[in-house]
Design an enzyme around this catalytic site. Sequence first.
Site, PDB file in Angstrom:
ATOM      1  N   LYS C  79      12.841   1.743  43.049  1.00 23.78           N
ATOM      2  CA  LYS C  79      13.663   2.499  43.661  1.00 23.78           C
ATOM      3  C   LYS C  79      14.881   1.674  44.654  1.00 23.78           C
ATOM      4  O   LYS C  79      15.030   1.079  44.826  1.00 23.78           O
ATOM      5  CB  LYS C  79      12.279   2.613  45.877  1.00 23.78           C
ATOM      6  N   SER C 154       8.285   9.168  50.316  1.00 25.31           N
ATOM      7  CA  SER C 154       9.915   9.459  50.307  1.00 25.31           C
ATOM      8  C   SER C 154      10.693   8.670  48.468  1.00 25.31           C
ATOM      9  O   SER C 154      11.973   9.249  48.044  1.00 25.31           O
ATOM     10  CB  SER C 154      10.666   8.844  51.496  1.00 25.31           C
ATOM     11  N   SER C 178       4.343   7.402  51.364  1.00 22.57           N
ATOM     12  CA  SER C 178       6.344   7.207  50.727  1.00 22.57           C
ATOM     13  C   SER C 178       5.720   7.085  48.318  1.00 22.57           C
ATOM     14  O   SER C 178       6.353   7.454  48.251  1.00 22.57           O
ATOM     15  CB  SER C 178       6.941   6.590  51.136  1.00 22.57           C
TER      16      SER C 178
END
Lengths: 508, 94, 487
Positions: C79, C154, C178
């Site tokens: 990420k 997310s 997330s």
Amino acid sequence: MNNETMQMERDFDFEIVMGLEVHVELHTKSKIFCGCTTEFGGDQNTHVCPVCLGLPGVLPVLNKQVVDYAMKAGLALNCEIAEFSKFDRKNYFYPDLPKAYQVSQYDLPIAKDGYLDIEVGGNPKRIGITRVHMEEDAGKLVHGGAANLAGAEYSMADYNRTGVPLIEIVSEPDIRSIEEAVAYLERLKAILEYTEVSDCKMEQGSLRCDANVSLRPWGQKEFGTKAELKNMNSFKALQRALEYEVERQAEILRDGGKILQETRMWDEAKGMTISLRSKEEAHDYRYFPEPDLVPLVISREWVDRVKATLPEMPHVRKERLVHTYGLPAYDAGIITGSKAMADYFDSACKAFGVDTPSGVEADDKAKERAKQISNYMMGELTRLLNASEFGYLNSPVTPENLVGLLQLLEAGTISTKIAKTVFEDMFATGKPAKAIVEEKGLVQISDEGAIASIVRDILTANPSVVADFKAGKEKAMGFLVGQAMKATKGKANPGLVNKLLKEELEKL
Amino acid sequence: MSLTKDEVQHVAMLARLELSDKEVEKYTTQLNDILGYAQRLQALDTANVPPTAHVFPLQNVMRDDCVDPSMAREKILANAPDEEDGFFRVPKIV
Amino acid sequence: MKLYTKKAHELHDLLVNKEISAAELVRAQAERIEAAEPKVQAFITRTLDDAMAQAAKVDAKIAAGEAIGPLEGIPMALKDNMCTDGVRTTCASKILHNFVPPYDATVVTKLKEAGAILMGKCNMDEFAMGSSTENSRFFATRNPWDIERVPGGSSGGSAAAVAAGQAVFTLGSDTGGSIRQPAAFCGVVGMKPTYGAVSRFGLVAFASSLDQIGPFTRDVRDNARVMNAIAGYDLKDSTSAPVDYPDYEALLGQSVKGWRIGLPKEYFGEGIDPEVKAVIEKAVKVLEGLGAEIGECSLPHTEYALPVYYLIAPAEASSNLARYDGVRYGYRSEEAPDLITMFKKTRAEGFGEEVKRRIMLGTYALSSGYYDAYYLKAQKVRTLIKGDFDQAYEKFDVLLSPTSPTVAFKFGDRTDNPLQMYLSDICTLSVNLAGIPALNINAGFANGLPVGLQLMGKAFDEAKLLQLAYAYEQATGCHSQTPDLGV
């Protein structure tokens, strides 16, 4: 109302109320939350790493020495040490603050409720210490295109100082005069130097003082509106800034005006305080517990461990010098006013073989020697140190060398007068007294025959002075002694010269 | 408790965010919605409940006072939007 | 051989047996990224050159007859909120669009040491604020199961990349769901570890007291394997837990007979899509069939989790994101005549709408006069929420719920109403507030879209979650389906 207050009331139409907030850089090797050095100076942005630069993703790890030092300072200031303490974030934007928050302590500081005793004009007074808390220092801004902030076309940030550990020591609003404020700061500095948690170099910014100042009519209970003064970087600046600010506020009040609660900066060059208030700068620090650091739980044992490292504090040491060596309180006060000076004294006593355990009264001989040390320190040594870049910590004349000189004096090897010259040489060269005395042939002449011969020559050469003496003019004696000293370049033993002169004069 | 546009402006100033009038309007409505929803917390009696700042009860996490090398200045300054002579440069402050 | 559907443990065997080389694997992975990317858009930055160099090193090692580690030579992605030395790290934000960290996050160091090969940095909601990856300032990532739909968020890029075969495994971060929610939407395994189990050092902070890094994988064994590599105490993170971390992979394969599984009734109430509920109930039957004992339990303060979360997380974020001021790194507004204008313009232009909304909310919640009513109150209710779990674990080993009330939704469905968007996190928020671990696995499908099952454990009980999930996976083969992207 006691006499003192009445006196002050006559002098000034308002009562001054002050509290000081003192920031002290702790003398650790590394910064509070990262391993960067705390060393002063260094090229801009060379003592910086991702952590103290607040790069995205970094986390702080607390330096244990900071906690120990903060606790030590707290104990030296008679504070209670918290059993539970934590860090909080103080949020505000400024280019010298890389994370846009300062890690500090808000509602649970490491130490609180202490006091510090001062003396002004011989009167003792106790000033309350509200709290001692730990925090990180900010960086430094250099202003481009102008000497200071106002008028600069741009500014430049150096983060070497960012993250250097600080303690903030907040006093109660117990201070009632400028003299008390100065005495408080002096005493605080001495205590911190004693604990060795900071080098307390005001010129390098490792001890910085802010003051909350307000005035109120005599007899009023409520505090007046205060102004917070910043940027007082020396004792002189503190004194001048407070004098200026007190008068500024008094003038406003006398004219029936109102004091604004604001932050003002002392401008050394202009000799005035200047408002820093700006409508963009509404202060709301939005404190909240720092989630990246865990709390401190401080055990009795931990406190005791730190307590055991506390040195003898200045007032205790002063009492000891008075009691043990019979030093006048004034002298003992000056010597113990700085730890370096007091340590010098104790080392010299040891070198002179008169170190005496606390609580024991030294014998007369030892007292005499201690007094000799004290006299030299308070006189010649302090004078020379003040005129040089040295201090008691790195004095060119070591305590051992000072004692070497005093021993030559005591043995009569050199005269008091010669000693002064020798001492100056010692200070300039760092050499021991004996070496200088031998090099320069300054050994005192104590040979009676040799001095008697010189004395006779002088009497022969000065018949009129001899006549004066015979006529009862005592002063003539001084002249004759002077002549003898001159003839021997000061090396004649003055006692012997006196004795032999008297003998020879009687013979005439 | 309801948030006014002025308060939203003040909060934006604290947060150093420049907001257009339209944004102020929108955030005023949305923040009021969210804070209104948060009002349900007030119904809970938490007088004797300690706050949780850390879920895992750690304490006294510290490192020894040892100096580590700092980072080379080129690396420190590599991301700077503006620099001069080894400093980070910023516009005039006042 | 479709390498891009294989698991890390399978690829490891192929490498060890010299059936493929690391270079071939990396090249195949790069081709797959290339092929799928126009549809999925999972990557912000790709690091192919470095990856090929890494692969050559692994191959040299294999050729020299040296043993390789369980993740050595395995292509992975991160990420884009984990700092990578020399590789741009943006948080999908304009304000960090050009930021190149000079240091590695601890998880990055650990994965490098393990020999895993970085293929790139994955898309996300800006600063991890969002549940759909629509808040990326660059582009939206699409769900490989239906590119009309969001991948969740997310960590949407990380989840989609694993589902689409663009990386064997990825790391995400989970502040309120997330990792788990995008794992559920994309049908992959996603672990949110116990707070303190994986170092946060180098993870760009959103809400410090809630953030945790965890892995996305195609099956449970891989998840255990990546956990082995990244979990552990870290001196650089003061909130890192100094406990013993087990060998998660070695513990797989044990019987779950007699394990007590609690179904918190608050997680099965209104708002849960009936089709999602049906899939979860079927999964519960499977576990019952494996000998687990199922019972109902209650987490009575669940309804408060959302407001607590939306006070605590923005408050911490408002402070964590204050450092983006245009002084030291990242974006600075062109219009900067003076400092205060520079600050305000830089931040106004650099942050997107959702980030600004949360900064505003958090700043307000901490501001003078409101701290007690909002932030402090939320921290107290957080204590009650944590207490609910402590009580439930007195009777149960693991709690089970849907991961999300719905399957993946369509783009734009929830962007108009922030509160509505926040409600899609209700099954996942409490876990972060309580600091406990939770794992998403695919429980099955509803209308062709994956349905996520959430297993929640006691603090540091990741091994148990993985064992239970492994048993379920073995029993159902739920991990064997992959989306067909037509490429």
